[in-house]
Design a protein around this motif. Structure first.
Motif, short mmCIF file in Angstrom:
data_model
loop_
_atom_site.label_atom_id
_atom_site.label_comp_id
_atom_site.label_asym_id
_atom_site.label_seq_id
_atom_site.Cartn_x
_atom_site.Cartn_y
_atom_site.Cartn_z
N ALA A 1 11.60 6.23 3.41
CA ALA A 1 11.00 6.78 4.42
C ALA A 1 9.70 6.90 4.38
CB ALA A 1 11.70 7.88 5.02
N ASP A 2 8.86 6.85 5.36
CA ASP A 2 7.50 7.19 5.41
C ASP A 2 7.27 8.69 5.86
OD1 ASP A 2 4.69 7.72 6.59
OD2 ASP A 2 4.32 5.49 6.63
N LEU A 3 7.33 9.71 5.06
CA LEU A 3 7.65 10.88 5.38
C LEU A 3 6.50 11.58 5.90
CD1 LEU A 3 9.01 12.00 1.73
CD2 LEU A 3 9.96 11.68 3.94
N ARG B 1 0.94 -1.31 0.00
CA ARG B 1 0.04 0.22 0.04
C ARG B 1 0.83 1.21 -0.21
NH1 ARG B 1 0.32 2.55 4.77
NH2 ARG B 1 0.87 1.38 6.67
N ASN B 2 2.03 1.24 0.52
CA ASN B 2 2.93 2.39 0.61
C ASN B 2 4.22 1.96 -0.13
OD1 ASN B 2 3.91 0.91 2.66
ND2 ASN B 2 3.91 2.44 4.29
N ARG B 3 4.30 0.97 -0.84
CA ARG B 3 5.52 0.67 -1.54
C ARG B 3 6.50 0.11 -0.56
NH1 ARG B 3 5.81 1.99 -6.93
NH2 ARG B 3 7.99 2.68 -6.87
N ASN B 4 6.36 -0.33 0.36
CA ASN B 4 7.21 -0.88 1.66
C ASN B 4 8.04 0.03 2.07
OD1 ASN B 4 6.57 -3.58 1.43
ND2 ASN B 4 7.51 -3.98 -0.60
N ALA B 5 7.58 1.25 2.29
CA ALA B 5 8.00 2.40 3.02
C ALA B 5 8.41 1.95 4.38
CB ALA B 5 7.05 3.52 3.00
N LEU B 6 9.32 2.96 4.84
CA LEU B 6 10.01 2.45 6.09
C LEU B 6 9.24 2.93 7.34
CD1 LEU B 6 13.85 2.96 4.99
CD2 LEU B 6 12.43 0.74 5.32
N SER B 7 8.09 2.72 7.55
CA SER B 7 7.27 2.84 8.84
C SER B 7 7.85 2.52 9.98
CB SER B 7 5.84 2.58 8.55
OG SER B 7 5.63 1.12 8.56
N ALA B 8 7.46 3.15 10.94
CA ALA B 8 7.93 2.40 12.35
C ALA B 8 7.40 1.12 12.35
CB ALA B 8 7.26 3.21 13.59
N GLN B 9 6.26 0.81 12.06
CA GLN B 9 5.86 -0.70 11.93
C GLN B 9 6.87 -1.58 11.14
OE1 GLN B 9 1.79 -1.72 10.64
NE2 GLN B 9 2.04 -3.68 11.31
N GLU C 1 5.68 12.23 14.19
CA GLU C 1 6.60 11.98 15.37
C GLU C 1 8.08 12.35 15.55
OE1 GLU C 1 8.60 7.39 14.01
OE2 GLU C 1 7.06 7.46 15.56
N GLY C 2 8.51 13.12 14.39
CA GLY C 2 9.65 13.71 14.50
C GLY C 2 10.60 13.07 13.72
N MET C 3 11.41 13.50 12.73
CA MET C 3 12.56 12.89 12.21
C MET C 3 13.53 12.44 12.98
SD MET C 3 13.87 11.52 9.48
CE MET C 3 12.54 11.88 7.99
N ARG D 1 14.33 3.33 -3.35
CA ARG D 1 14.60 4.66 -3.35
C ARG D 1 14.96 5.13 -1.87
NH1 ARG D 1 14.31 3.92 -7.92
NH2 ARG D 1 13.26 4.70 -9.63
N ALA D 2 15.98 5.97 -1.79
CA ALA D 2 16.08 6.72 -0.76
C ALA D 2 16.64 5.70 0.42
CB ALA D 2 15.23 7.88 -0.12
N GLY D 3 15.74 5.77 1.49
CA GLY D 3 16.21 4.97 2.79
C GLY D 3 16.29 3.34 2.35
N GLY D 4 15.72 3.02 1.43
CA GLY D 4 15.83 1.47 0.97
C GLY D 4 17.22 1.24 0.65
#
Length: 248
Positions: A67-69, A26-34, A75-77, A107-110
């Motif tokens: 990143a999950d921007l 759903r978010n292209r495996n973005a780096l969420s906290a979860q 929550e703060g970067m 991309r990016a954090g990945g």
């Protein structure tokens, strides 16, 4: 809450390995906290399991979109950046070799995760980009794992232009270790895993410590500064202007 990282133990009973799957299309495996927390937990589980290697793969349109921007804004970067830095360290310091199976865009954090892995096998149609500079940011935290792997000139060009680059560049720069035709991706990963699982765990652990000692020292020396820099830039007016579409 639906899990976004799946853990599986597979392979022969005498020579098993773990497969960790990012599953948040759903978010292209973005780096969420979860996702980051579940991935760290899965890595810890693999370290405690009697397996010989770890394969990190993903489902969906992308391997990882970064990143999950929106979440980072809420929550703060500094919190998000510290969490990502901890994950990169967990991969580098993991007792077992970690093999990234890369089927789609990164991309990016990945890219920090790819660089932290010991081996990275990608389809030769996969694209990569450090997009941070276009948003008024810099690849601060992910540089902790990327710069010890990539050649300095290629990393400099990729960081400064924020442009997309291909598998050949990723391979020649040292970001990934293997690039194969997409239809051969699983075969290539299986071949590497077969080589790893033919080894004794004691030998794998000692060899990984040997190979990653310098990368870990590099990360530990710079982690606090890079987390602080990431938080500072993310809070700037320039970055906020670019990120306004992500943080509603």
């Amino acid at each position: 809450m639906t899990a976004v990282v799946r853990y599986a133990r597979t392979g022969p009973d005498a020579r098993p390995y773990a497969v960790l799957t990012l599953d948040s299309d759903r978010n292209r495996n973005a780096l969420s906290a979860q996702l980051l927390e579940e991935l760290r937990a899965a890595l810890h589980r693999a370290a405690e399991d009697d397996v010989l290697a770890v394969v990190l793969r993903a489902e969906g349109r992308a391997f990882c979109a970064g990143a999950d921007l929106g979440e980072a804004h809420r929550e703060g970067m500094e919190v998000s950046a510290h969490r990502l830095a901890g994950l990169l360290r967990a991969i580098l310091a993991h007792p077992l070799p970690v093999v990234a199976r890369i089927h789609g865009p990164v991309r990016a954090g990945g890219l920090g995760i790819v660089a932290a892995c010991d081996l990275a096998v990608a389809g030769d149609d996969v694209t990569y980009a450090f997009t941070e500079a276009r948003l008024g940011l810099t690849p601060a935290v992910i540089s902790l794992s990327v710069l010890p792997r990539m050649s300095a000139r290629v990393a400099g060009t990729a960081f400064l232009t924020a442009g997309t680059f291909d598998a050949r560049t990723a391979l020649e720069s040292g970001l990934i270790t293997h690039a194969v035709r997409p239809e051969l991706l699983d075969e290539a990963v299986d071949e590497l895993v077969a080589g790893l699982t033919a080894c004794e765990r004691q030998g794998l652990e000692a060899t990984k410590r040997l190979l990653n000692a310098d990368a870990l020292m590099y990360l530990d020396d710079r982690m606090d500064d890079m987390v602080a820099l990431s938080a500072e830039l993310f809070a700037s007016d320039v970055a906020r202007r670019h990120l306004s579409g992500y943080v509603r």
